[in-house]
Design a protein around this motif. Structure first.
Motif, PDB file in Angstrom:
ATOM      1  N   ASN A  27       0.756  -1.219  -0.057  1.00  0.00           N
ATOM      2  CA  ASN A  27       0.035  -0.043   0.104  1.00  0.00           C
ATOM      3  C   ASN A  27       1.068   1.423   0.017  1.00  0.00           C
ATOM      4  O   ASN A  27       0.640   2.117  -0.495  1.00  0.00           O
ATOM      5  N   GLY A  28       2.007   1.163   0.832  1.00  0.00           N
ATOM      6  CA  GLY A  28       2.655   2.114   0.512  1.00  0.00           C
ATOM      7  C   GLY A  28       3.478   2.487  -0.940  1.00  0.00           C
ATOM      8  O   GLY A  28       3.585   3.606  -1.223  1.00  0.00           O
ATOM      9  N   LEU A  29       4.033   1.315  -1.209  1.00  0.00           N
ATOM     10  CA  LEU A  29       4.428   1.593  -2.940  1.00  0.00           C
ATOM     11  C   LEU A  29       3.270   1.613  -3.753  1.00  0.00           C
ATOM     12  O   LEU A  29       3.590   2.526  -4.800  1.00  0.00           O
ATOM     13  N   ALA A  30       2.065   1.506  -3.293  1.00  0.00           N
ATOM     14  CA  ALA A  30       1.059   2.037  -4.348  1.00  0.00           C
ATOM     15  C   ALA A  30       0.764   3.458  -4.461  1.00  0.00           C
ATOM     16  O   ALA A  30       0.293   4.024  -5.586  1.00  0.00           O
ATOM     17  N   LYS A  31       1.181   4.207  -3.130  1.00  0.00           N
ATOM     18  CA  LYS A  31       0.962   5.580  -3.295  1.00  0.00           C
ATOM     19  C   LYS A  31       2.296   6.300  -4.110  1.00  0.00           C
ATOM     20  O   LYS A  31       2.111   7.520  -4.403  1.00  0.00           O
ATOM     21  N   VAL A  32       3.341   5.448  -4.256  1.00  0.00           N
ATOM     22  CA  VAL A  32       4.311   5.888  -5.174  1.00  0.00           C
ATOM     23  C   VAL A  32       3.970   5.719  -6.676  1.00  0.00           C
ATOM     24  O   VAL A  32       3.965   6.800  -7.409  1.00  0.00           O
ATOM     25  N   PHE A  33       3.537   4.611  -7.092  1.00  0.00           N
ATOM     26  CA  PHE A  33       3.397   4.150  -8.325  1.00  0.00           C
ATOM     27  C   PHE A  33       2.082   4.302  -8.850  1.00  0.00           C
ATOM     28  O   PHE A  33       1.779   4.207 -10.163  1.00  0.00           O
ATOM     29  N   LEU A  34       0.978   4.167  -8.198  1.00  0.00           N
ATOM     30  CA  LEU A  34      -0.154   4.123  -8.640  1.00  0.00           C
ATOM     31  C   LEU A  34      -0.941   5.511  -8.438  1.00  0.00           C
ATOM     32  O   LEU A  34      -1.865   5.589  -7.430  1.00  0.00           O
ATOM     33  N   ASN A  35      -0.839   6.318  -9.086  1.00  0.00           N
ATOM     34  CA  ASN A  35      -1.377   7.779  -8.986  1.00  0.00           C
ATOM     35  C   ASN A  35      -2.861   7.975  -9.133  1.00  0.00           C
ATOM     36  O   ASN A  35      -3.661   8.740  -8.564  1.00  0.00           O
ATOM     37  N   GLN A  36      -3.353   7.535 -10.214  1.00  0.00           N
ATOM     38  CA  GLN A  36      -4.655   7.503 -11.020  1.00  0.00           C
ATOM     39  C   GLN A  36      -5.372   6.370 -10.438  1.00  0.00           C
ATOM     40  O   GLN A  36      -6.565   6.500  -9.874  1.00  0.00           O
ATOM     41  N   ASN A  37      -5.019   5.265 -11.155  1.00  0.00           N
ATOM     42  CA  ASN A  37      -6.048   4.148 -10.924  1.00  0.00           C
ATOM     43  C   ASN A  37      -5.450   3.213  -9.648  1.00  0.00           C
ATOM     44  O   ASN A  37      -4.152   2.622  -9.828  1.00  0.00           O
ATOM     45  N   ASN A  38      -6.301   2.670  -8.818  1.00  0.00           N
ATOM     46  CA  ASN A  38      -5.672   1.931  -7.698  1.00  0.00           C
ATOM     47  C   ASN A  38      -5.852   0.356  -7.848  1.00  0.00           C
ATOM     48  O   ASN A  38      -5.662  -0.513  -7.340  1.00  0.00           O
ATOM     49  N   ASN A  39      -6.653   0.039  -9.150  1.00  0.00           N
ATOM     50  CA  ASN A  39      -6.953  -1.408  -9.364  1.00  0.00           C
ATOM     51  C   ASN A  39      -5.936  -2.061 -10.257  1.00  0.00           C
ATOM     52  O   ASN A  39      -5.466  -1.211 -11.326  1.00  0.00           O
ATOM     53  N   LEU A  40      -5.523  -3.090  -9.809  1.00  0.00           N
ATOM     54  CA  LEU A  40      -4.722  -3.765 -10.375  1.00  0.00           C
ATOM     55  C   LEU A  40      -5.157  -5.192 -10.954  1.00  0.00           C
ATOM     56  O   LEU A  40      -5.953  -5.821 -10.258  1.00  0.00           O
TER      57      LEU A  40
END
Length: 169
Positions: A27-40
């Protein structure tokens, strides 16, 4: 208790520590790399991680109908300075995840997680929402903050030996 091997408990807490380390780190890395879409979508599994916009939305919703001191701190101060706090949250989640995952100061990592999610849970109490969902994170983190789980399959064992057993984590 007869027949109970203490190493089993240590291994169980180590597994819990690693799981929560992965949760906080991703979840921390998602805040760095997923700016628009949080769906993977990985084909065999689809899931969401909490990126910065989603974190802001969770905090905004939680802080709207809460007790005044928390409302001022989180809605007015934290969200009012979101540029700084978004990156503070990102760094704190990555740090907590790495500490838990590697078993380095694992109790500190769990405490950081508690400090991040605890106020949100408190703010959501008056809304009657998400009681069990947040308890699913709070209770294991509380256990990991109490039990030295980093001393089994983690670096805290080496650090405790190096500091003559005085390593507080």
């Amino acid at each position: 208790m007869e027949g109970v091997n203490p190493r089993m408990f240590g291994g169980g807490f180590a597994a819990l520590r690693v799981l929560f380390g992965l949760i906080w780190l991703t979840n921390g890395l998602a805040k760095v790399f997923l700016n628009q879409n949080n769906n993977l979508d990985w084909g065999f599994i689809s899931f969401n991680l909490v990126n910065q916009p989603a974190a802001r939305g969770i905090l905004d919703g939680a802080s709207r109908n809460t007790w005044q001191p928390l409302r001022w701190i989180y809605h007015d101060f934290v969200l009012g300075n979101w540029g700084f706090f978004a990156w503070f949250l990102t760094f704190a989640e990555i740090a907590a995840g790495l500490l838990l995952l590697l078993g380095i100061a694992a109790r500190l990592g769990a405490t950081v997680g508690l400090l991040l999610i605890g106020p949100i849970w408190i703010m959501l109490l008056p809304t009657n929402l998400y009681l069990w969902e947040y308890l699913n994170e709070l209770f294991p983190l509380l256990l990991l903050a109490i039990v030295p789980a980093g001393r089994v399959f983690g670096q805290d064992r080496k650090l405790a030996a190096r500091f003559g057993g005085r390593w507080p984590f």
